[in-house]
Scaffold this active site. Structure first.
Site, PDB file in Angstrom:
ATOM      1  N   PRO A 161      19.926  72.632  32.132  1.00 26.90           N
ATOM      2  CA  PRO A 161      19.271  71.327  32.111  1.00 26.90           C
ATOM      3  C   PRO A 161      19.749  70.443  30.958  1.00 26.90           C
ATOM      4  CG  PRO A 161      17.676  73.131  32.232  1.00 26.90           C
ATOM      5  CD  PRO A 161      18.985  73.726  31.886  1.00 26.90           C
ATOM      6  N   GLU A 162      20.278  69.319  31.306  1.00 27.83           N
ATOM      7  CA  GLU A 162      20.625  68.295  30.342  1.00 27.83           C
ATOM      8  C   GLU A 162      19.826  67.048  30.723  1.00 27.83           C
ATOM      9  OE1 GLU A 162      24.924  68.015  29.884  1.00 27.83           O
ATOM     10  OE2 GLU A 162      25.159  70.060  30.595  1.00 27.83           O
TER      11      GLU A 162
END
Length: 309
Positions: A2-3
């Site tokens: 997750p960014e």
DNA sequence: AGAGTAGCCTGTAAGC
DNA sequence: TGCTTACAGGCTACTC
């Protein structure tokens, strides 16, 4: 992993589903002892129960759930954390570490294979994210801002972009995408980039992040350890990725073979043609190294790393 | 102060 | 086949 785009996608989905809902129960697995920060799990659950969800925000990679008493439930997914919105009684999800029951016959399930994820219940969300750099999708983030914050650093630009105090929300995937888009080699030292380089890099960052959000995030590798959205479905951005994970495959821009190297311990995929390596190690025959250039040993080391793979 | 890196964690894949 | 090792990576804490 997750960014910014993966966190933003989940934020939007949750906003549509749980805004105004009340948390009526909280259960944290004892096998996730690092999940809840600052306060004991019992206190965390007690304080969270009965609170209504008043808002959903994002700052960098942090998801912020605003509660009706003014406090904030802050969630960081780190490597493998996912927030799922499931009907109560739905089949169990692998690696569920915490469950938050809602008043609409649904529950939020926190799944996290690697157990790196963390959450806080705080008076003010900014206290856990004080040192974050600017939001790359804010209007205030301009090429000049990027250059001012990064341009003084002697570290490789790849490492500087991953530094959350320089810029909030970039991770390994979108950094590789932005650098490829801008035609900048990951080993280029940030303080050697010109104004025009920072202009292209700024555009590359914004484009990579917007593309990721539009595709509902990137889900590479196996589903179990990857980003999934609140309904358990993967994103689609992995099909649009230009650089990340494409070692040995042709560059979409020039057709050359994509290469990989390690920068600051992080895997980096780039096109050696579109992203020219930093200044060559060996001076041209008959030429002398000028004193203004980097020490020979350092330049040699940098190129040796670049050649290894 | 800035740069570099070990450690946290677990499943997968490669190597022997 | 079965074991060992490397790798993935966001972030903190640590050393240099």
């Amino acid at each position: 992993m997750p960014e910014l785009p993966e966190v933003e996608t989940v934020r939007r989905d949750l906003e549509a589903r749980v805004l105004g809902r009340t948390i009526v129960g909280c259960c944290v697995s004892p096998d996730a002892p690092r999940l809840v920060q600052l306060v004991p799990v019992a206190e965390f659950c007690r304080e969270l129960s009965g609170r209504r969800i008043a808002g959903l925000r994002r700052r960098g990679k942090y998801l912020i759930v605003d509660l009706d008493d003014g406090r904030a439930w802050v969630i960081h997914r780190r490597m493998s954390g996912n927030v799922l919105y499931r009907p109560r009684g739905a089949p169990p999800d692998d690696y569920t570490r915490a469950v938050f029951t809602l008043d609409d016959a649904h529950e939020l399930r926190w799944t996290d294979l690697r157990k790196f994820g963390t959450m806080w219940l705080v008076e003010d969300a900014t206290m856990v994210m004080e040192s974050l750099g600017p939001e790359p999708l804010d209007a205030a983030f301009t090429p000049d801002v990027l250059r001012q914050r990064a341009g003084g650093r002697s570290a490789p630009i790849k490492s500087v972009l991953l530094d959350q105090t320089v810029l909030a929300g970039m991770g390994n995937l979108y950094t590789d995408e932005a650098l490829h888009d801008a035609g900048i080699h990951p080993l280029r030292r940030a303080n050697t980039l010109k104004r025009a380089d920072y202009a292209r890099l700024h555009d590359g960052i914004v484009r990579a992040l917007r593309t990721g959000i539009a595709a509902r995030g990137s889900s590479l590798g196996t589903t179990l350890r990857d980003h999934i959205n609140v309904d358990g479905a993967p994103g689609e951005n992995q099909h649009a990725v230009q650089a990340y994970g494409r070692e040995g495959q042709p560059c979409y821009r020039c057709g050359g073979v994509m290469r990989r190297l390690k920068v600051g311990g992080r895997s980096s995929v780039f096109c050696p043609t579109c992203q020219r390596p930093p200044r060559r190690t060996h001076p041209a025959p008959g030429r002398r190294t000028t004193p203004t250039r980097a020490p020979a040993a350092r330049r040699r080391a940098a190129t040796a790393v670049a050649r290894r793979t």
